[in-house]
Every structure is written in structure tokens, then in C-alpha cells.
Design a protein around this motif. Structure first.
Motif, mmCIF file in Angstrom:
data_model
loop_
_atom_site.group_PDB
_atom_site.id
_atom_site.type_symbol
_atom_site.label_atom_id
_atom_site.label_comp_id
_atom_site.label_asym_id
_atom_site.label_seq_id
_atom_site.Cartn_x
_atom_site.Cartn_y
_atom_site.Cartn_z
ATOM 1 N N HIS A 252 0.812 -1.218 0.000
ATOM 2 C CA HIS A 252 0.000 0.000 0.000
ATOM 3 C C HIS A 252 0.848 1.272 0.000
ATOM 4 C CE1 HIS A 252 -2.833 -3.059 0.895
ATOM 5 N NE2 HIS A 252 -2.490 -3.188 2.165
ATOM 6 N N ARG A 253 2.170 1.120 -0.066
ATOM 7 C CA ARG A 253 3.055 2.286 0.014
ATOM 8 C C ARG A 253 2.912 3.215 -1.188
ATOM 9 N NH1 ARG A 253 9.109 1.353 1.940
ATOM 10 N NH2 ARG A 253 7.916 1.212 3.876
ATOM 11 N N PRO A 254 2.945 2.724 -2.426
ATOM 12 C CA PRO A 254 2.881 3.660 -3.563
ATOM 13 C C PRO A 254 1.441 4.004 -3.955
ATOM 14 C CG PRO A 254 3.775 1.494 -4.227
ATOM 15 C CD PRO A 254 3.187 1.341 -2.870
ATOM 16 N N VAL A 255 1.250 5.252 -4.339
ATOM 17 C CA VAL A 255 0.029 5.680 -5.021
ATOM 18 C C VAL A 255 0.497 6.347 -6.306
ATOM 19 C CG1 VAL A 255 -2.140 6.928 -4.879
ATOM 20 C CG2 VAL A 255 -1.064 6.090 -2.776
ATOM 21 N N VAL A 256 0.068 5.801 -7.431
ATOM 22 C CA VAL A 256 0.564 6.215 -8.746
ATOM 23 C C VAL A 256 -0.446 7.146 -9.411
ATOM 24 C CG1 VAL A 256 1.271 5.384 -11.035
ATOM 25 C CG2 VAL A 256 1.840 4.044 -8.981
ATOM 26 N N PHE A 257 0.075 8.181 -10.059
ATOM 27 C CA PHE A 257 -0.781 9.144 -10.759
ATOM 28 C C PHE A 257 -0.277 9.330 -12.189
ATOM 29 C CE2 PHE A 257 -0.529 10.214 -6.274
ATOM 30 C CZ PHE A 257 -1.861 10.263 -5.907
ATOM 31 N N ALA A 258 -1.202 9.595 -13.097
ATOM 32 C CA ALA A 258 -0.859 9.911 -14.481
ATOM 33 C C ALA A 258 -2.057 10.607 -15.106
ATOM 34 C CB ALA A 258 -0.502 8.635 -15.263
ATOM 35 N N SER A 259 -1.865 11.133 -16.304
ATOM 36 C CA SER A 259 -2.989 11.758 -16.995
ATOM 37 C C SER A 259 -2.671 11.908 -18.472
ATOM 38 C CB SER A 259 -3.306 13.142 -16.406
ATOM 39 O OG SER A 259 -2.420 14.123 -16.903
ATOM 40 N N THR A 260 -3.716 12.250 -19.231
ATOM 41 C CA THR A 260 -3.529 12.555 -20.654
ATOM 42 C C THR A 260 -3.429 14.055 -20.889
ATOM 43 O OG1 THR A 260 -5.886 12.769 -21.212
ATOM 44 C CG2 THR A 260 -4.965 10.534 -21.210
ATOM 45 N N SER A 261 -3.162 14.831 -19.846
ATOM 46 C CA SER A 261 -3.210 16.290 -19.978
ATOM 47 C C SER A 261 -2.275 16.823 -21.049
ATOM 48 C CB SER A 261 -2.894 16.949 -18.639
ATOM 49 O OG SER A 261 -3.934 16.741 -17.715
ATOM 50 N N LYS A 262 -1.124 16.208 -21.229
ATOM 51 C CA LYS A 262 -0.195 16.638 -22.272
ATOM 52 C C LYS A 262 -0.187 15.652 -23.443
ATOM 53 C CE LYS A 262 2.916 19.318 -19.301
ATOM 54 N NZ LYS A 262 2.148 19.249 -18.046
ATOM 55 N N ILE A 263 -1.193 14.782 -23.470
ATOM 56 C CA ILE A 263 -1.336 13.811 -24.548
ATOM 57 C C ILE A 263 -2.459 14.235 -25.487
ATOM 58 C CG2 ILE A 263 -1.927 11.412 -25.079
ATOM 59 C CD1 ILE A 263 -0.591 10.601 -22.451
ATOM 60 N N THR A 264 -3.612 14.616 -24.906
ATOM 61 C CA THR A 264 -4.730 15.095 -25.728
ATOM 62 C C THR A 264 -4.966 16.573 -25.424
ATOM 63 O OG1 THR A 264 -6.307 14.212 -24.072
ATOM 64 C CG2 THR A 264 -5.777 12.821 -25.969
ATOM 65 N N PHE A 265 -6.038 16.895 -24.732
ATOM 66 C CA PHE A 265 -6.332 18.282 -24.382
ATOM 67 C C PHE A 265 -6.034 18.513 -22.903
ATOM 68 C CE2 PHE A 265 -9.812 18.276 -27.843
ATOM 69 C CZ PHE A 265 -8.889 18.660 -28.801
ATOM 70 N N ALA A 266 -5.197 19.484 -22.616
ATOM 71 C CA ALA A 266 -4.798 19.730 -21.231
ATOM 72 C C ALA A 266 -5.998 20.048 -20.339
ATOM 73 C CB ALA A 266 -3.784 20.865 -21.174
ATOM 74 N N GLY A 269 -8.677 16.285 -20.514
ATOM 75 C CA GLY A 269 -8.104 14.956 -20.613
ATOM 76 C C GLY A 269 -8.713 14.021 -19.587
ATOM 77 N N VAL A 270 -7.950 12.976 -19.265
ATOM 78 C CA VAL A 270 -8.365 11.983 -18.272
ATOM 79 C C VAL A 270 -7.198 11.738 -17.327
ATOM 80 C CG1 VAL A 270 -9.251 9.662 -17.850
ATOM 81 C CG2 VAL A 270 -9.890 10.871 -19.954
ATOM 82 N N ALA A 271 -7.481 11.758 -16.026
ATOM 83 C CA ALA A 271 -6.453 11.487 -15.020
ATOM 84 C C ALA A 271 -6.651 10.087 -14.453
ATOM 85 C CB ALA A 271 -6.535 12.528 -13.901
ATOM 86 N N PHE A 272 -5.550 9.508 -13.971
ATOM 87 C CA PHE A 272 -5.578 8.142 -13.464
ATOM 88 C C PHE A 272 -4.906 8.064 -12.097
ATOM 89 C CE2 PHE A 272 -5.532 8.049 -18.068
ATOM 90 C CZ PHE A 272 -6.576 7.178 -18.362
ATOM 91 N N LEU A 273 -5.431 7.178 -11.261
ATOM 92 C CA LEU A 273 -4.812 6.837 -9.983
ATOM 93 C C LEU A 273 -4.691 5.328 -9.928
ATOM 94 C CD1 LEU A 273 -5.590 8.123 -6.415
ATOM 95 C CD2 LEU A 273 -5.777 5.676 -6.889
ATOM 96 N N ALA A 274 -3.515 4.847 -9.488
ATOM 97 C CA ALA A 274 -3.299 3.406 -9.378
ATOM 98 C C ALA A 274 -2.639 3.083 -8.047
ATOM 99 C CB ALA A 274 -2.432 2.903 -10.535
ATOM 100 N N GLY A 275 -2.873 1.881 -7.575
ATOM 101 C CA GLY A 275 -2.284 1.418 -6.330
ATOM 102 C C GLY A 275 -2.689 -0.016 -6.088
ATOM 103 N N SER A 276 -2.469 -0.500 -4.892
ATOM 104 C CA SER A 276 -2.964 -1.821 -4.544
ATOM 105 C C SER A 276 -4.482 -1.832 -4.688
ATOM 106 C CB SER A 276 -2.568 -2.170 -3.111
ATOM 107 O OG SER A 276 -3.239 -1.324 -2.187
ATOM 108 N N THR A 277 -5.062 -3.018 -4.831
ATOM 109 C CA THR A 277 -6.516 -3.077 -4.958
ATOM 110 C C THR A 277 -7.183 -2.491 -3.719
ATOM 111 O OG1 THR A 277 -6.452 -5.370 -4.135
ATOM 112 C CG2 THR A 277 -6.528 -5.052 -6.525
ATOM 113 N N GLU A 278 -6.542 -2.653 -2.564
ATOM 114 C CA GLU A 278 -7.086 -2.077 -1.342
ATOM 115 C C GLU A 278 -7.010 -0.551 -1.369
ATOM 116 O OE1 GLU A 278 -5.563 -6.193 -0.392
ATOM 117 O OE2 GLU A 278 -4.814 -4.444 -1.490
ATOM 118 N N THR A 279 -5.926 -0.021 -1.927
ATOM 119 C CA THR A 279 -5.797 1.437 -2.043
ATOM 120 C C THR A 279 -6.858 2.002 -2.977
ATOM 121 O OG1 THR A 279 -3.420 1.434 -1.562
ATOM 122 C CG2 THR A 279 -4.274 3.305 -2.803
#
Length: 430
Positions: A252-266, A269-279
Motif C-alpha cells: 500500500h506504500r505507492p500511489v501512482v498518478f498519471a494523466s492525458t493532460s499533455k497527450i490530448t487536451f490539457a 483529458g483523463v487522469a488516473f490513480l493506481a495502487g494496490s486493490t485495497e488502495t
């Protein structure tokens, strides 16, 4: 307009008379730029209009309003986001579909929400809310991302810094800091870091994932904003922080973030959060109190626009074709104008959106001041450090993506002249 000068020599090799003459030469060149009435901007890492045009077809999408499983995306529900889009970006980010959610347009909002939920409720592995545990501190590798620092500052979380090495944050320094239970987490832009362009190695990521920490619920906020923003044909792979953390007993230590802000329209776009299934369950549990679901219409249009992971990769190759010449121009002008004078060093990133320029200690603010007076806006000196205070006054973040190539060249010619003038003033005064 670029003002050419005589063959260069290290300032340290000049006599006092030669140094005085050099100062006058740089001042004369600088005054020519001031008189030119320029208005150029290298302040923020925004996509250019040409890059935004790459995604224009999004405005005619989606075709229909039904997802792959038959859901009407116009309606409420689907708190974790469109399943097929989650699966697509799970593949690109190297996580399982059950470990990722798709949200609104801003990953920074997801980061803010994560910190607020930790403060008010504690995490999956917390004994209670962070806000009741006294002083809290976060480790901030520097130079780093100013918005990360501003977010911590707004929440009253103290910041302690560690250097960014060529393979990621200084692990020895991090391990020493996490012996303090008040140190609750750290920021990291792991791939093509902001502004350094450094990519965290698998080995460093493994040490961060597995290290012992006094705070049992220590978090790594892994902001993988530039994971897909390659500037070369060699696509650097991000370290698999979720697998490393799980294997080391800290899932549960990492929480990952990303987005398409600099891929499509800033702005859309679409933002993402990833982590353990519990997170992920923890985050959506709190999210469900304030939302009934994200903009799945926008999710569907992005899904139709890309098609699959290879569609994203092909789209990013188009971005690279537009911005790589700008990065090449920055490096060319810095090299031609500054290298032999030995007054600056800079990064040559393989991806991301920035070049990190280090000038003579004590001159960064002066360079920014001079550039502004000559019509070139730069990010404030110190912006890449907590509270905007670079203790050495040496770092300047350059953002060449937004202006046209010709303007990047003009702006960099001014920047190098300002670097030389500020360095010569400093050496002369010492």
C-alpha cells in the motif's frame, strides 16, 4: 535575432582586464535584446497549439454513447471510470486493470484528494487520521515540481529535501530521513522528472519500495506524468513500483498518478490513480461521498480516439516530432554559447517537458530578472524547490514546448546572454 560573439573562453581564465571587457561585451549584446522589444515565454510546460491540434478529432467523438459492456455513458455511475479505458492505460502504465481508476481531467486533483483523505481518515495501513498525529513531513527530491510543493504547503505539511541523482533520489538520504516517524511520505516524478528529466532506476525504486520506515503507513506519491513523453526512439520504461512494493511487503506504500493532460487536451483529458486493490477501494470509497461518477462520455471519446495502447504510442510519436526540435535547439544554443565559458550545466532529457539549467551559484534570480527586462519570461528562480527558495540560487527550469521553434531559438539566445552577463557580474564583484 541572435547576436554572435567572439570565440569563447572560460571566465576563470580571463585576466581582470579581459573580464571587464567581457562584461561590457555582454552588456552591449544584452542591451540590443532589450531594445528589440521581445515578448517571449518559457515559463510553463504547456503543449503548443500544434500539439493540441493532434487531438482535434476528439471534438467529434464519441460516436454513440454505449461502452463495451453496454453501459450508457451519459448516465450516473461507474465511479472507477470506463473499464476499457482503465484497461488500456493499465497496459501502458504497467499495472493491472483492477489497480487503476480513471477520473476527471486533473491528476493534481487526485493527488490533492489523496492527501486530504490521508489527513482526515488515514490510509489503508494507518492507525488513524494523519491530522491527529502531530507534525507531518514529506521528502521532496530537488529540483522538483513546484505544484507538489505548493500542495504540501497549503495543507501545512513540512518539506525536507534530498538531491536527485542521475538514477533517482538520493536513497541514502531518504533512508536516513524515514527513521523519523513524522516523515509520512515522499513525492517522486519517476520518469523524465520535472524539471531534471531524470528517470528513477529499477534498483532505486526497489530500495524505496522495500526500505524500513518509522511511519508504518509511509506513502510514495509516484507522479508518473511523463511516462509516455519520449523524446527519442528509445522508450524508457518506468520502474514497476507496485510490484516492487508488493514483493517487499509494503503493497500500500505507492500511489501512482498519471494523466492525458499533455497527450490530448490539457483542459479536457483523463487522469488516473493506481495502487494496490485495497488502495483503489479506499480511494473510491471516499470519492463516492463526493461524486457519483466521472465524465464517462469523455472516457469513451478517448477510448475511441486511441483504440488501443499502440494508438497511444503512435499519437505520442507525433508529439515527439513536434517538440524534439525545440529541445535540440535549447541544447544547441546552450552548448554553443555557454559550454566553453564554464558558467552553467544543463540536462539533456530523453523525455518529458523540461530542461534543468544550473547557472553560477548566486546568479539564477539575476538571470531571470535580466531576461524579464529583455522580454523573455522564465519560471522564477527557486521554483523547483520548496517555498520557492533555492539555497544556492542556481537552478532555472526551462520549458520550450509551448512557443514556436523560432521563438524558442530567440528566447534561448537571450537566456544565454543573461547567463553570461550575470556570471561576469558575479565574478567581477568577487
Amino acid at each position: 535575432m541572435r547576436i554572435l560573439e567572439e570565440p569563447s573562453v572560460a571566465l576563470s581564465d580571463l585576466s581582470s582586464e579581459e573580464l571587464s571587457a567581457f562584461v561590457e561585451e555582454q552588456r552591449a549584446a544584452y542591451e540590443q535584446y532589450v531594445a528589440a522589444g521581445l515578448s517571449l515565454d518559457l515559463t510553463r510546460g504547456k503543449p503548443s497549439a500544434e500539439q493540441l491540434d493532434l487531438s482535434e478529432r476528439l471534438l467529434s467523438l464519441p460516436e454513440g454513447h454505449t461502452s463495451a459492456d453496454g453501459t450508457d455513458v451519459r448516465n450516473y455511475g461507474g465511479l472507477a471510470g470506463l473499464p476499457e479505458l482503465r484497461a488500456l492505460f493499465a497496459e501502458l502504465l504497467g499495472v493491472e486493470p483492477g489497480q487503476i481508476i480513471a477520473g476527471g481531467n486533473s491528476s493534481l486533483t487526485l493527488m490533492s484528494d489523496t492527501l486530504v483523505h490521508l489527513l482526515l481518515h488515514g490510509g489503508v495501513d494507518s492507525e488513524g487520521p494523519w491530522a491527529g498525529q502531530g507534525t507531518m513531513r514529506f521528502i521532496c527530491p530537488v529540483p522538483g515540481y513546484d505544484r507538489h510543493f505548493a500542495l504540501l504547503e497549503s495543507l501545512g505539511i513540512e518539506m525536507v529535501t534530498v538531491p536527485m541523482n542521475a538514477d533517482g533520489p538520493d536513497v541514502a538520504a531518504v533512508k536516513e530521513l524515514v527513521k523519523d516517524p513524522s516523515v509520512k511520505g515522499m513525492w517522486l516524478v519517476p520518469t523524465y522528472g520535472n524539471p531534471s528529466g531524470i528517470t528513477c532506476s529499477q534498483e532505486v525504486a526497489a530500495e524505496l519500495a522495500g526500505m524500513e520506515t518509522a511511519a508504518p503507513d509511509f506513502k510514495i506519491l509516484w507522479d508518473n506524468a511523463y511516462a509516455l513523453h519520449h523524446l527519442t526512439d528509445t522508450e524508457v520504461k518506468s520502474a514497476d513500483i507496485l510490484s516492487l512494493a508488493s514483493a517487499s511487503g509494503h503493497p500500500h506504500r505507492p500511489v501512482v498518478f498519471a494523466s492525458t493532460s499533455k497527450i490530448t487536451f490539457a483542459g479536457a483529458g483523463v487522469a488516473f490513480l493506481a495502487g494496490s486493490t485495497e488502495t483503489v477501494k479506499w480511494f473510491t470509497g471516499h470519492l463516492g461521498k463526493s461524486s457519483i461518477g466521472p465524465d464517462k462520455v469523455n472516457h469513451l471519446r478517448h477510448m475511441q480516439f486511441f483504440g488501443d495502447a499502440n494508438g497511444v504510442r503512435a499519437h505520442m510519436a507525433k508529439h515527439r516530432a513536434i517538440i524534439k526540435p525545440k529541445f535540440d535547439a535549447v541544447d544547441e544554443i546552450l552548448t554553443d554559447d555557454l559550454a566553453a565559458h564554464e558558467v552553467a550545466t544543463w540536462t539533456r532529457p530523453e523525455g518529458g517537458y523540461f530542461v534543468s539549467l544550473d547557472v553560477l551559484p548566486g546568479t539564477a534570480a539575476r538571470v531571470v530578472e535580466l531576461a524579464k527586462a529583455a522580454g523573455v519570461a522564465l519560471t522564477p528562480a527557486g521554483a523547483s524547490f520548496p517555498h520557492g527558495k533555492d539555497p544556492q540560487d542556481t537552478n532555472i527550469r526551462l520549458a520550450p514546448t509551448l512557443p514556436p521553434l523560432s521563438e524558442v531559438r530567440d528566447a534561448m539566445a537571450v537566456v544565454t546572454t543573461c547567463v553570461l552577463l550575470a556570471a561576469a557580474e558575479r565574478v567581477t564583484a568577487s
